[in-house]
Design a protein around this motif. Structure first.
Motif, PDB file in Angstrom:
ATOM      1  N   LEU A  66      11.178   6.529  -0.115  1.00  0.00           N
ATOM      2  CA  LEU A  66      10.123   5.719   0.490  1.00  0.00           C
ATOM      3  C   LEU A  66       8.955   6.593   0.934  1.00  0.00           C
ATOM      4  O   LEU A  66       7.800   6.322   0.595  1.00  0.00           O
ATOM      5  CB  LEU A  66      10.679   4.944   1.685  1.00  0.00           C
ATOM      6  CG  LEU A  66       9.655   4.108   2.463  1.00  0.00           C
ATOM      7  CD1 LEU A  66       9.143   2.956   1.608  1.00  0.00           C
ATOM      8  CD2 LEU A  66      10.246   3.580   3.761  1.00  0.00           C
ATOM      9  N   ARG A 114      11.393  -4.179  -0.812  1.00  0.00           N
ATOM     10  CA  ARG A 114      11.003  -2.770  -0.702  1.00  0.00           C
ATOM     11  C   ARG A 114       9.664  -2.518  -1.399  1.00  0.00           C
ATOM     12  O   ARG A 114       8.811  -1.794  -0.884  1.00  0.00           O
ATOM     13  CB  ARG A 114      12.092  -1.893  -1.313  1.00  0.00           C
ATOM     14  CG  ARG A 114      11.912  -0.401  -1.062  1.00  0.00           C
ATOM     15  CD  ARG A 114      13.106   0.353  -1.607  1.00  0.00           C
ATOM     16  NE  ARG A 114      13.006   1.783  -1.416  1.00  0.00           N
ATOM     17  CZ  ARG A 114      13.349   2.435  -0.309  1.00  0.00           C
ATOM     18  NH1 ARG A 114      13.820   1.751   0.728  1.00  0.00           N
ATOM     19  NH2 ARG A 114      13.246   3.743  -0.221  1.00  0.00           N
ATOM     20  N   ASN A 117       6.522  -3.175   0.650  1.00  0.00           N
ATOM     21  CA  ASN A 117       6.022  -2.149   1.569  1.00  0.00           C
ATOM     22  C   ASN A 117       4.860  -1.385   0.931  1.00  0.00           C
ATOM     23  O   ASN A 117       3.858  -1.092   1.580  1.00  0.00           O
ATOM     24  CB  ASN A 117       7.149  -1.175   1.929  1.00  0.00           C
ATOM     25  CG  ASN A 117       8.142  -1.757   2.899  1.00  0.00           C
ATOM     26  OD1 ASN A 117       7.782  -2.248   3.953  1.00  0.00           O
ATOM     27  ND2 ASN A 117       9.407  -1.713   2.538  1.00  0.00           N
ATOM     28  N   ARG A 120       1.703  -3.834   0.387  1.00  0.00           N
ATOM     29  CA  ARG A 120       0.918  -4.059   1.611  1.00  0.00           C
ATOM     30  C   ARG A 120       0.118  -2.811   1.972  1.00  0.00           C
ATOM     31  O   ARG A 120      -1.023  -2.898   2.417  1.00  0.00           O
ATOM     32  CB  ARG A 120       1.842  -4.451   2.773  1.00  0.00           C
ATOM     33  CG  ARG A 120       2.327  -5.876   2.717  1.00  0.00           C
ATOM     34  CD  ARG A 120       2.986  -6.283   4.022  1.00  0.00           C
ATOM     35  NE  ARG A 120       4.216  -5.541   4.264  1.00  0.00           N
ATOM     36  CZ  ARG A 120       5.404  -5.880   3.800  1.00  0.00           C
ATOM     37  NH1 ARG A 120       5.533  -6.950   3.030  1.00  0.00           N
ATOM     38  NH2 ARG A 120       6.485  -5.172   4.080  1.00  0.00           N
ATOM     39  N   ARG A 121       0.729  -1.649   1.782  1.00  0.00           N
ATOM     40  CA  ARG A 121       0.012  -0.401   2.071  1.00  0.00           C
ATOM     41  C   ARG A 121      -1.226  -0.287   1.181  1.00  0.00           C
ATOM     42  O   ARG A 121      -2.305   0.110   1.630  1.00  0.00           O
ATOM     43  CB  ARG A 121       0.964   0.774   1.821  1.00  0.00           C
ATOM     44  CG  ARG A 121       0.363   2.144   2.052  1.00  0.00           C
ATOM     45  CD  ARG A 121       0.473   2.559   3.507  1.00  0.00           C
ATOM     46  NE  ARG A 121       0.323   3.999   3.650  1.00  0.00           N
ATOM     47  CZ  ARG A 121       1.073   4.749   4.447  1.00  0.00           C
ATOM     48  NH1 ARG A 121       2.035   4.189   5.148  1.00  0.00           N
ATOM     49  NH2 ARG A 121       0.859   6.033   4.556  1.00  0.00           N
TER      50      ARG A 121
END
Length: 253
Positions: A66, A114, A117, A120-121
């Motif tokens: 991640l 997952r 994430n 959205r970033r």
């Protein structure tokens, strides 16, 4: 008949162990060699082992994929230099890898969330929201407090797909985003997800305050929620109320 995913994973694991064992044996041989010509190789091998050890330690103590993925995406977005408006859609393309699938041979449910994430970033980085929040004083953060996903069609291994992210609505300290997993070939929506963000800051800044600094045209105006988003917001509020402790009635005291 196709090889079941778990067998493929087992074969890949055994192959990795065999390759690693062979590499370790070769490095060990180099390290024990007394030839002056191998001094630089010995140093390189030692450094390589230290690097591999550090990576393995990180992989087993933190969510290394991640953080590494976020770091790489941030570098790519900085190099790209693309800037979106706060109401523009952000589109990112992904590939379903063998590490993403379950025993049914399609992308597992956890991987959908997952991937979001990263989506959205990308969304908040490209419209300037992420950088603005990080630089803001007093310290400000955006945290996800609710998300709901609906799956419509599976994503097979090695299939490409797009995640389309857009800001649907905001009120108070909350932002509401929509993610769509889209099949590039025909635009079919494979899955759809609603996400609620809450803005957290000591000065109780509102979502409109933040968005207004990014785009003055949206400071006092927010799109009305669609019927399905309005129903989801209502569900979220009802769920929150249902989970709060209730005061006992006077008759039960």
């Amino acid at each position: 008949m196709a090889t079941p995913p778990r067998e493929a994973v087992l074969v890949a694991g055994l192959t990795g162990l065999a390759t690693g064992g062979a590499a370790f044996a070769a490095i060990r041989t180099l390290c024990h060699s007394n030839s002056p010509d191998t001094q630089w190789t010995r140093t390189l091998a030692t450094s390589g082992l230290a690097f591999v050890g550090a990576v393995l330690t990180a992989a087993h103590t933190i969510d290394f994929p991640l953080f590494a993925g976020m770091f790489w995406q941030d570098r790519v977005l900085a190099w790209e230099g693309k800037r979106n408006g706060v109401l523009d859609e952000d589109v990112v393309e992904y590939l379903c890898l063998p590490t993403d699938i379950d025993r049914n041979g399609h992308m597992n449910n956890a991987k959908f969330m997952r991937v979001l994430n990263f989506a959205r970033r990308s969304f908040w980085t490209r419209n300037g929201g992420w950088g603005f929040v990080l630089a803001r004083a007093p310290p400000t953060n955006m945290i996800v407090t609710a998300s709901t996903i609906r799956h419509r069609r599976e994503i097979k291994c090695w299939a490409s797909y797009q995640v389309v992210t857009r800001l649907l609505h905001w009120e108070g300290t909350n932002f509401y985003l929509e993610h769509r997993f889209v099949q590039p070939s025909d635009g079919f929506v494979l899955a759809i997800c609603f996400v609620k963000y809450r803005l957290v800051s000591d000065d109780k800044a509102s979502a409109a305050d933040i968005l207004g600094c990014l785009d003055t045209a949206v400071r006092e105006w927010a799109p009305s929620p669609s019927p399905e988003l309005a129903a989801w917001i209502s569900y979220d509020e009802l769920s929150s109320k249902a989970l709060r402790p209730t005061e006992p009635s006077p008759s039960s005291r």
